[in-house]
Scaffold this active site. Structure first.
Site, PDB file in Angstrom:
ATOM      1  N   VAL A 158       0.836  -1.201   0.000  1.00 35.22           N
ATOM      2  CA  VAL A 158       0.000   0.000   0.000  1.00 35.22           C
ATOM      3  C   VAL A 158       0.869   1.248   0.000  1.00 35.22           C
ATOM      4  O   VAL A 158       0.649   2.187  -0.776  1.00 35.22           O
ATOM      5  CB  VAL A 158      -0.946   0.014   1.215  1.00 35.22           C
ATOM      6  N   ASP A 177      10.927   3.439   6.561  1.00 34.61           N
ATOM      7  CA  ASP A 177      10.803   1.982   6.592  1.00 34.61           C
ATOM      8  C   ASP A 177      12.166   1.421   6.959  1.00 34.61           C
ATOM      9  O   ASP A 177      13.159   1.700   6.269  1.00 34.61           O
ATOM     10  CB  ASP A 177      10.358   1.439   5.225  1.00 34.61           C
ATOM     11  N   ARG A 238      -3.696  -0.417  10.545  1.00 37.02           N
ATOM     12  CA  ARG A 238      -4.308  -1.101  11.684  1.00 37.02           C
ATOM     13  C   ARG A 238      -4.394  -0.122  12.843  1.00 37.02           C
ATOM     14  O   ARG A 238      -3.499   0.700  13.044  1.00 37.02           O
ATOM     15  CB  ARG A 238      -3.489  -2.334  12.108  1.00 37.02           C
ATOM     16  N   ASP A 261      -9.552   5.243   9.364  1.00 37.93           N
ATOM     17  CA  ASP A 261     -10.364   4.160   8.809  1.00 37.93           C
ATOM     18  C   ASP A 261     -10.283   2.896   9.648  1.00 37.93           C
ATOM     19  O   ASP A 261     -11.113   2.002   9.496  1.00 37.93           O
ATOM     20  CB  ASP A 261      -9.921   3.864   7.371  1.00 37.93           C
ATOM     21  N   GLU A 266     -11.766  -2.332  16.944  1.00 36.85           N
ATOM     22  CA  GLU A 266     -12.142  -2.212  15.544  1.00 36.85           C
ATOM     23  C   GLU A 266     -13.414  -1.381  15.358  1.00 36.85           C
ATOM     24  O   GLU A 266     -13.487  -0.553  14.461  1.00 36.85           O
ATOM     25  CB  GLU A 266     -12.342  -3.607  14.939  1.00 36.85           C
ATOM     26  N   HIS A 285     -13.539   1.139   8.370  1.00 37.26           N
ATOM     27  CA  HIS A 285     -12.647   0.155   7.743  1.00 37.26           C
ATOM     28  C   HIS A 285     -13.112  -0.181   6.319  1.00 37.26           C
ATOM     29  O   HIS A 285     -13.319  -1.343   5.978  1.00 37.26           O
ATOM     30  CB  HIS A 285     -12.570  -1.122   8.591  1.00 37.26           C
ATOM     31  N   GLY A 288     -10.202  -0.522   2.087  1.00 34.56           N
ATOM     32  CA  GLY A 288      -9.959  -1.689   1.238  1.00 34.56           C
ATOM     33  C   GLY A 288     -11.138  -1.976   0.336  1.00 34.56           C
ATOM     34  O   GLY A 288     -12.064  -1.180   0.205  1.00 34.56           O
TER      35      GLY A 288
END
Length: 327
Positions: A158, A177, A238, A261, A266, A285, A288
């Site tokens: 992503v 990263d 997440r 999102d 959750e 969420h 996606g």
């Protein structure tokens, strides 16, 4: 997978696409491998097509599937059900995670453009003014996307796609990263920085790292405090990657903006302030694949089945080593 997933996410068209490249066991959608019908199907199955709700493929389950050679997942992460027993058996695994990354990146691009344009603030102002034209030069002098700094946390599938989509715009791109080199970052059109540097420099911080122990609350109270006033935090990865309490405190003060999102938990409780804060865009969420985007996942899985049938390697394999660094 769950029966309702087969019915709604695959549908007749999806099942037909899979059926063109494989002999499907009719009327068996296994959500509980202990069911007699599922056990009988497992005994003959060479490939499992999996989706949301797949139970764990334990050693006991695999013992009932002596012919099983491959798993084709019609969604993203396989962490919830692919166990060590699968790798020890040498079972090949493919995931449509790459296909699910596309709409997440598109959602993120839209969120970045809207965030820098100060859309949420403009909406609230316009509601209050009702019938009055704002002074664009005075009220929104700091709005806009020209040469804004966007910080991408995580060069995942992503994250890399987000950087690719941002390339044609007049942004300065930063990326963090720990597995990325400066040369690789430059190839993505970005400058490699530390996470602290990214937080301190970016106008937008967008999170795309995997959910692993090392990334738990990677945006904690200290790092959120580094982010400049008026900047935006976007999380489509997440919920656990961001310290929810610390972010809520910053949002309550109005110091930051957020597009959220994914949350921890959750589904937020009904009394969560995030539903009502004017500087927060909260979605359930849905970054996606949803709606017709689910068909892209099915077609991706059908392509992998076709490759398997031809004796080819999967185009999008999942490895044991790579799984430890992925979502």
């Amino acid at each position: 997978m769950k029966p309702e997933v087969a019915r709604r996410a695959l549908g007749p068209a999806g099942l037909a696409a899979l059926g063109r490249v494989a002999d499907l066991v009719p009327d068996i959608v296994a959500h509980d491998f202990a069911e007699p019908g599922a056990l009988a199907a497992l005994a003959e199955a060479e490939v499992l097509v999996t989706h949301w709700g797949c139970p764990e493929l334990t050693g006991q389950v695999l013992a009932s599937a002596p012919r099983l050679r491959a798993i084709v997942h019609v969604a993203g992460s396989v962490k919830g059900f692919v166990t060590d027993a699968c790798w020890e058996r040498g079972i090949r695994v493919s995931s449509a995670g790459w296909a699910n990354a596309l709409p997440v990146a598109e959602y993120t691009l839209a969120a970045i453009i809207f965030a820098n344009k100060q859309i949420l603030r403009m909406r609230e102002d316009y509601r209050e003014r009702r019938g009055q034209s704002p002074d664009l030069l005075e009220d929104y002098a700091l709005a806009g996307n020209y040469r804004r700094r966007v910080g991408v946390v995580g060069a995942s599938s992503v994250g890399c796609r987000v950087l690719e989509l941002l390339g044609p715009f007049d942004f300065e791109l930063l990326v963090y990263d720990p597995f990325l080199s400066p040369e690789q970052a430059a190839e993505l059109g970005a400058r490699l920085v530390t996470l602290d540097e990214l937080c301190a420099q970016a106008d937008v911080v967008t999170v795309h790292a995997p959910q692993i122990p090392e990334t738990y609350h990677m945006l904690d109270e200290r790092r959120l405090a580094l982010i400049r006033d008026g900047a935006t935090v976007i999380n489509t990865a997440r919920g656990s990657l961001v310290d929810a309490s610390a972010l809520e405190a910053e949002l309550r003060r109005g110091r930051l903006h957020a597009v959220i999102d994914v949350t921890e938990p959750e589904v937020l409780p009904a009394d969560s302030v995030l539903y009502d804060l004017p500087n927060v865009l909260l979605t359930p969420h849905i970054a996606g694949s949803v709606g017709n985007e689910l068909q892209r996942l099915v077609h991706a899985a059908a392509d992998e089945l076709a490759r398997y049938a031809q004796g080819l390697e999967f185009a999008h394999p999942v490895t044991r080593e790579g799984l430890g660094r992925s979502a």
